[in-house]
Design an enzyme around this catalytic site. Structure first.
Site, PDB file in Angstrom:
ATOM      1  N   LYS A  67       0.863  -1.180   0.000  1.00 53.13           N
ATOM      2  CA  LYS A  67       0.000   0.000   0.000  1.00 53.13           C
ATOM      3  C   LYS A  67       0.900   1.230   0.000  1.00 53.13           C
ATOM      4  O   LYS A  67       1.477   1.593   1.015  1.00 53.13           O
ATOM      5  CB  LYS A  67      -0.913   0.046   1.232  1.00 53.13           C
ATOM      6  CG  LYS A  67      -1.988   1.109   1.052  1.00 53.13           C
ATOM      7  CD  LYS A  67      -2.580   1.608   2.343  1.00 53.13           C
ATOM      8  CE  LYS A  67      -1.840   2.749   2.958  1.00 53.13           C
ATOM      9  NZ  LYS A  67      -1.806   4.002   2.196  1.00 53.13           N
TER      10      LYS A  67
ATOM     11  N   CYS B 243      13.308  11.588   6.943  1.00 52.52           N
ATOM     12  CA  CYS B 243      13.367  11.122   8.338  1.00 52.52           C
ATOM     13  C   CYS B 243      14.786  11.248   8.873  1.00 52.52           C
ATOM     14  O   CYS B 243      14.996  11.220  10.068  1.00 52.52           O
ATOM     15  CB  CYS B 243      12.899   9.687   8.438  1.00 52.52           C
ATOM     16  SG  CYS B 243      14.017   8.568   7.610  1.00 52.52           S
TER      17      CYS B 243
HETATM   18  P1  NAD Z   1       2.078   8.762   7.771  1.00 49.23           P
HETATM   19  O1  NAD Z   1       2.232   7.970   9.025  1.00 49.23           O
HETATM   20  O2  NAD Z   1       1.074   9.847   7.755  1.00 49.23           O
HETATM   21  O3  NAD Z   1       1.709   7.777   6.561  1.00 49.23           O
HETATM   22  C1  NAD Z   1       2.421   6.582   6.343  1.00 49.23           C
HETATM   23  C2  NAD Z   1       1.458   5.499   5.890  1.00 49.23           C
HETATM   24  O4  NAD Z   1       0.553   5.191   6.957  1.00 49.23           O
HETATM   25  C3  NAD Z   1       0.603   5.927   4.705  1.00 49.23           C
HETATM   26  O5  NAD Z   1       0.533   4.842   3.798  1.00 49.23           O
HETATM   27  C4  NAD Z   1      -0.739   6.272   5.320  1.00 49.23           C
HETATM   28  O6  NAD Z   1      -1.815   5.951   4.470  1.00 49.23           O
HETATM   29  C5  NAD Z   1      -0.796   5.429   6.568  1.00 49.23           C
HETATM   30  N1  NAD Z   1      -1.424   6.144   7.701  1.00 49.23           N
HETATM   31  C6  NAD Z   1      -1.378   7.471   7.969  1.00 49.23           C
HETATM   32  N2  NAD Z   1      -2.004   7.752   9.129  1.00 49.23           N
HETATM   33  C7  NAD Z   1      -2.473   6.590   9.597  1.00 49.23           C
HETATM   34  C8  NAD Z   1      -3.192   6.230  10.772  1.00 49.23           C
HETATM   35  N3  NAD Z   1      -3.567   7.133  11.666  1.00 49.23           N
HETATM   36  N4  NAD Z   1      -3.482   4.929  10.941  1.00 49.23           N
HETATM   37  C9  NAD Z   1      -3.100   4.013  10.058  1.00 49.23           C
HETATM   38  N5  NAD Z   1      -2.411   4.303   8.933  1.00 49.23           N
HETATM   39  C10 NAD Z   1      -2.098   5.564   8.694  1.00 49.23           C
HETATM   40  O7  NAD Z   1       3.522   9.314   7.402  1.00 49.23           O
HETATM   41  P2  NAD Z   1       3.895  10.328   6.240  1.00 49.23           P
HETATM   42  O8  NAD Z   1       3.391  11.687   6.620  1.00 49.23           O
HETATM   43  O9  NAD Z   1       3.523   9.766   4.933  1.00 49.23           O
HETATM   44  O10 NAD Z   1       5.500  10.302   6.332  1.00 49.23           O
HETATM   45  C11 NAD Z   1       6.234  11.159   7.176  1.00 49.23           C
HETATM   46  C12 NAD Z   1       6.672  10.468   8.445  1.00 49.23           C
HETATM   47  O11 NAD Z   1       7.384   9.291   8.121  1.00 49.23           O
HETATM   48  C13 NAD Z   1       7.621  11.288   9.279  1.00 49.23           C
HETATM   49  O12 NAD Z   1       7.286  11.139  10.635  1.00 49.23           O
HETATM   50  C14 NAD Z   1       8.985  10.674   8.996  1.00 49.23           C
HETATM   51  O13 NAD Z   1       9.947  10.855  10.010  1.00 49.23           O
HETATM   52  C15 NAD Z   1       8.605   9.258   8.865  1.00 49.23           C
HETATM   53  N6  NAD Z   1       9.599   8.515   8.095  1.00 49.23           N
HETATM   54  C16 NAD Z   1      10.407   7.654   8.777  1.00 49.23           C
HETATM   55  C17 NAD Z   1      11.393   6.963   8.103  1.00 49.23           C
HETATM   56  C18 NAD Z   1      12.295   6.016   8.823  1.00 49.23           C
HETATM   57  O14 NAD Z   1      12.916   5.179   8.161  1.00 49.23           O
HETATM   58  N7  NAD Z   1      12.396   6.100  10.148  1.00 49.23           N
HETATM   59  C19 NAD Z   1      11.550   7.146   6.722  1.00 49.23           C
HETATM   60  C20 NAD Z   1      10.694   8.031   6.059  1.00 49.23           C
HETATM   61  C21 NAD Z   1       9.718   8.709   6.772  1.00 49.23           C
END
Ligand code: NAD
Length: 519
Positions: free
Chosen positions: A196, A304
């Site tokens: 997804k 990140c």
């Molecule tokens: P997000 O958590 O909003 O979304 C990530 C995925 O989760 C998406 O596919 C989304 O549809 C789903 N999602 C979103 N909210 C959800 C919820 N409440 N319940 C279930 N599923 C949900 O993240 P984003 O805004 O797309 O990405 C940014 C974040 O990702 C930042 O916090 C960043 O630090 C983190 N990140 C971490 C790494 C790492 O390797 N540690 C790498 C890249 C990004």
């Protein structure tokens, strides 16, 4: 362009659907080897972050479509897991070449949906490509262990075997790299995969799926669904799914870790960060300031591993004015414009959130030494732009320190000594990445030894390990016990079977039952 248009169709509006222009293309699902139009009535808009124009619509897949995708993965598992490792390797060898051949096209798809500059988008693809290249070493990576003659006539050996259907849930900030951390590692081990992508940036992932199909991955080995919470819950709950790789925010990551684990699945969850760059007064000043500026503001801080928090130690605090001057030279523009150093944020909501965190710093007594909130980009007045921003005099209880900002904002703290800096970093709940800038080996060693963060750079601002290692974020930035890619990635996507076999010569046949525990 031909590749992209092959994946999208222009569908006429049907009654009951939300009112979109029929010229807006739709993103398809990828089910059982076919790119199919969703039958859903719920669609999400995808915007170009530089203009906020709607550029596509992505479906929230229906329950039946998600079931069809999971069933396709289940059906394909037997034959794919029985396909020889050499054949799976060949698929990924062809795949890495196809990604290389199409890197510009993939990068364009990233820039238009995610906003980062084209050069940075190519880097996004390239870092994912390296994981695919690593996956091509599967014939070595998946080797088991043997101990011959563990006792008389008896040998023990282990196999690494795939788990079954695995799933990935990806974030918006690396539309190529992060999906490529997931399905190539899972599939090359013999698993089938349900992905997804982020609903905000799905197109690059769809292009990657098309290329994988062209590389020879059999139908059903990779399926792609779109959506938000329902799709995530489906993945956490479906009994055929054995393991989930998640990358994204803490809010989603903790939830998925808990729900997936409760259902008996393996989960690896890479989450948010607050990465500190500790600047020692003996550091190479020019190099350090350039590294800091690049790592804080590249990709508009939406990485990140962005170095979002500078800790100036001792006399290095005097370097702040020069840090500000260098930052001012960065050019903010749409990602496809020549010379752009940083593009827009992903959404108007993200921009509003970042601006309010900047304001919270001001309200709590920090000093806004560079304010990018009112940046204007000619020709892109509706974009989600925030210019590079620096907040100094930040202290650990301020909201701009306790929260991940995820924007082009560098917060600056001061420390008197290296020990003070280490204490500060170790007190922060996140443990994704950190860097120290110094010319002193003993200082570097002390820092790398004592700092409690999973990925440490010494004069390297963004120490994301190459895929022969693993991505080892720790503490509040990670849930699970095996990390992404590298040896740990193989471990995550496989289980071990141990065989103990005895081949005795005829004359050594057991003459009566042995009822005691064999030793
Ligand atoms: P997000 O958590 O909003 O979304 C990530 C995925 O989760 C998406 O596919 C989304 O549809 C789903 N999602 C979103 N909210 C959800 C919820 N409440 N319940 C279930 N599923 C949900 O993240 P984003 O805004 O797309 O990405 C940014 C974040 O990702 C930042 O916090 C960043 O630090 C983190 N990140 C971490 C790494 C790492 O390797 N540690 C790498 C890249 C990004």
């Amino acid at each position: 362009a031909a590749l992209r248009s092959a994946l999208r169709t222009k569908v006429p509006l049907r009654a009951g659907q939300m009112c979109y222009s029929s010229s807006v293309p739709t993103v398809k699902l990828f089910i059982d080897g076919k790119f199919v139009e969703s039958k859903t009535s719920e669609w999400l808009e995808i915007h170009n972050p530089a203009t906020n124009e709607v550029i596509a619509r992505v479906p929230k897949a229906t329950h039946e479509e998600m079931l069809a995708a999971a069933e396709s993965c289940s059906r394909s598992f037997h034959s794919w897991s029985e396909t020889s490792a050499l054949t799976r390797q060949q698929v990924f060898l062809r795949y890495q070449q196809l990604i290389k051949d199409n890197i510009k096209e993939l990068a364009k798809a990233i820039t238009v949906e995610q906003g980062k500059t084209l050069a940075d988008a190519e880097g996004d693809v390239f870092r994912g490509l390296q994981v695919v290249e690593h996956a091509c070493s599967i014939t070595s990576l998946m080797l088991g262990e043997t101990l011959p003659s563990i006792t008389k006539d008896m040998d023990t050996y282990t196999y690494r075997l795939p788990l079954g259907v695995c799933a990935g849930i990806a974030p918006f900030n690396f539309p190529a790299m992060i999906p490529l951390w997931m399905f190539p590692m899972g599939m090359v081990c013999g698993n089938t995969y349900l992905l997804k992508p982020s609903e905000r940036v799905p197109t690059c992932t769809m292009l990657l799926a098309k290329l994988l199909q062209d590389a020879g991955a059999p139908d059903g080995t990779l399926n792609i669904i779109h959506g938000q919470h329902d799709a995530v819950n489906f993945i956490c709950d479906h009994p055929a799914i054995k393991a989930i790789s998640f990358v994204g925010s803490n809010q989603a990551g903790e939830y998925i870790y808990e729900r997936g684990s409760r259902n008996g699945k393996r989960v690896q969850s890479n989450m948010g960060a607050k990465n500190h760059g500790v600047v020692m007064p003996d550091a190479n000043k020019e190099n350090t300031l350039n590294q800091l500026v690049g790592a804080a503001f590249g990709a508009a801080g939406q990485r990140c591993m962005a170095l979002s928090t500078a800790v100036l130690v001792g006399e290095a605090r005097n370097w702040l004015p020069e840090l500000v001057e260098r930052t001012k030279a960065l050019r903010v523009n749409a990602g496809d414009q020549p010379g752009a150093d940083l593009g827009p944020l992903i959404s108007p909501q993200a921009k509003e959130r970042v601006c309010s965190l900047i304001q919270s710093g001001v309200d709590e007594g920090a000093k806004l030494v560079l304010d990018g909130r009112n940046v204007k980009v000619k020709g892109y007045e509706n974009g989600n732009f925030v210019g590079p921003t620096i907040i100094s005099g930040v202290t650990p209880e301020m909201k701009c320190y306790t929260e991940e900002i995820f924007g082009p904002v560098l917060i600056v703290l001061e420390a008197d000594t290296l020990d003070d800096a280490i204490r500060l970093v170790n007190k922060n709940p996140y443990g994704n990445g950190t860097a120290i800038f110094t010319t002193n080996g003993a200082t570097a060693r002390k820092y790398t030894h004592e700092v409690d963060v999973g990925q440490v750079g010494v004069n390297v601002p963004i120490p994301v390990p190459l895929p022969m290692f693993s991505f080892t974020g720790s503490r509040g930035s990670f849930r699970g016990d095996t990390n992404f890619y590298g040896k740990q990635g193989i471990q995550f996507y496989t289980q071990i079977k141990t065989v103990t076999s005895q081949w005795k010569a005829e004359d050594a046949t057991l003459k009566s039952p042995a009822v005691t525990m064999p030793t």
